[in-house]
Design an enzyme around this catalytic site. Structure first.
Site, short mmCIF file in Angstrom:
data_model
loop_
_atom_site.label_atom_id
_atom_site.label_comp_id
_atom_site.label_asym_id
_atom_site.label_seq_id
_atom_site.Cartn_x
_atom_site.Cartn_y
_atom_site.Cartn_z
N GLY A 73 1.35 -0.78 0.11
CA GLY A 73 0.09 0.15 -0.08
C GLY A 73 0.79 1.29 0.26
N ALA A 74 2.25 0.77 0.03
CA ALA A 74 3.15 1.96 -0.32
C ALA A 74 3.06 3.02 -1.48
CB ALA A 74 4.64 2.02 0.21
N GLY A 75 3.24 2.41 -2.44
CA GLY A 75 2.16 3.40 -3.74
C GLY A 75 1.24 4.00 -3.51
N ASP A 76 -0.26 3.33 -3.21
CA ASP A 76 -1.61 3.90 -3.18
C ASP A 76 -1.56 4.78 -2.24
OD1 ASP A 76 -2.34 1.68 -4.21
OD2 ASP A 76 -2.16 0.37 -3.24
#
Length: 321
Positions: free
Chosen positions: A255-258
């Site tokens: 979820g880091a990219g999100d």
């Protein structure tokens, strides 16, 4: 009404109770809400931006759990549809010792794949400032036509159109169709976020210049390449630059990219002039990097999405060093 509509897949991720491990060796799994566009919607809500999720889940316990989770996080679920024709999508995800993630999906079909153009809420998109989507909803029909219909409405209404292709090769028939599908998804977007591995997949190069040469089109205003611990690289019509990441003790990169996308859109939907101001764009990318860094300090994507206060504390702590 929401300022940002996030359209696409909403599913249950089953993650191992221990890491690192493989799917074969995992002793047990824990359910977690997932789906990149849904993660972005929650990230935006935590940052104080009115967001809505547009998609479809099964009329089953998992679908209701996901709807309740988004609503509890402050996301508008008025555009979420339910169906009895398929079940909510499931994905089993593990983090191996080499740092790579394994995915195994249950979508044969799943409810998110059955979203139709008629189920797109045109009024909600018309009232929004931005539409964000990925490529997974464009893999098969009817969700592909539904996504394209939503994009067309957003374009007509003057919304900012954002895309993070979120490559998941196991969901595509083959690599060639995945590349074609991702390129088609990006061709409609004004703001694009891709990872360094996606840049390599799409262009055959990890040089940011390849993004400008091969991915830029007439409507493009911004391409940001996320580089994990190395931060990000951005390209605009007027220039380009790098913004450093924040050193943190990462425990889970899911979820880091999100989170980065949410941090980026948080500023752009409030002032699109940022896209034409290099200094403010760098500041917004730094904010997005801080969001992404904080996401990695907790397990799971949605539970880890930080508030604006948490982001500003990290920014302040780094500025004082």
């Amino acid at each position: 009404m929401a300022d940002v509509i996030c359209l696409g897949e909403l599913l249950i991720d089953f993650v191992p109770t221990v890491t690192p491990t493989t799917l074969i060796e995992a002793p047990a799994f824990k359910k977690a809400p997932g789906g990149a566009p849904a993660n972005v919607a929650v990230g935006l809500a935590r940052l104080g931006v009115r967001s809505a999720f547009m998609g479809k889940v099964g009329n089953d316990p998992f679908g209701r759990f996901l709807a309740d989770t988004l609503a509890a996080a402050g996301v508008d679920v008025g555009c979420l549809r339910f169906t009895a024709k398929a079940r909510t999508a499931l994905a089993f995800v593990s983090l191996r010792a080499d740092g790579d993630r394994e995915f195994m999906f249950y979508r044969h079909p799943s409810a998110d794949m059955l979203l139709t153009p008629a189920e797109i809420d045109a009024a909600a998109i018309g009232a929004a400032q931005a539409l964000h989507y990925g490529s997974i909803s464009m893999i098969s029909e009817p969700s592909r036509s539904a996504t394209l219909h939503a994009i067309e409405i957003a374009r007509r209404e003057g919304c900012l159109i954002s895309c993070d292709p979120n490559l998941r090769l196991p969901l595509w028939p083959d690599a060639a169709s995945a590349r074609e599908g991702l390129l088609h998804a990006l061709s409609s977007a004004q703001v694009v976020k891709i990872s360094d591995s996606e840049l390599q997949f799409l262009t055959g190069s990890d040089d940011p210049a390849a993004a400008r040469a091969q991915l830029w089109h007439a409507d493009t205003e911004l391409i940001v390449i996320s580089r994990g611990a190395e931060g990000c690289f951005y390209l605009t019509a007027a220039g380009e630059g790098e913004v450093a990441a924040f050193p943190v003790d990462a425990v889970d990169t899911t979820g880091a990219g999100d989170g980065f996308v949410a941090g980026l859109l948080q500023g752009l939907v409030r002032d699109r002039g940022i896209l034409r101001d290099a200094a403010r764009l760098r500041k917004q990318c730094r904010f997005a990097n801080a969001v992404a860094a904080l996401v990695t300090t907790q397990r799971g994507a949605i539970p880890a999405m930080p508030t604006a206060d948490q982001v500003h504390r990290l920014l302040g702590a780094q500025a004082s060093r």
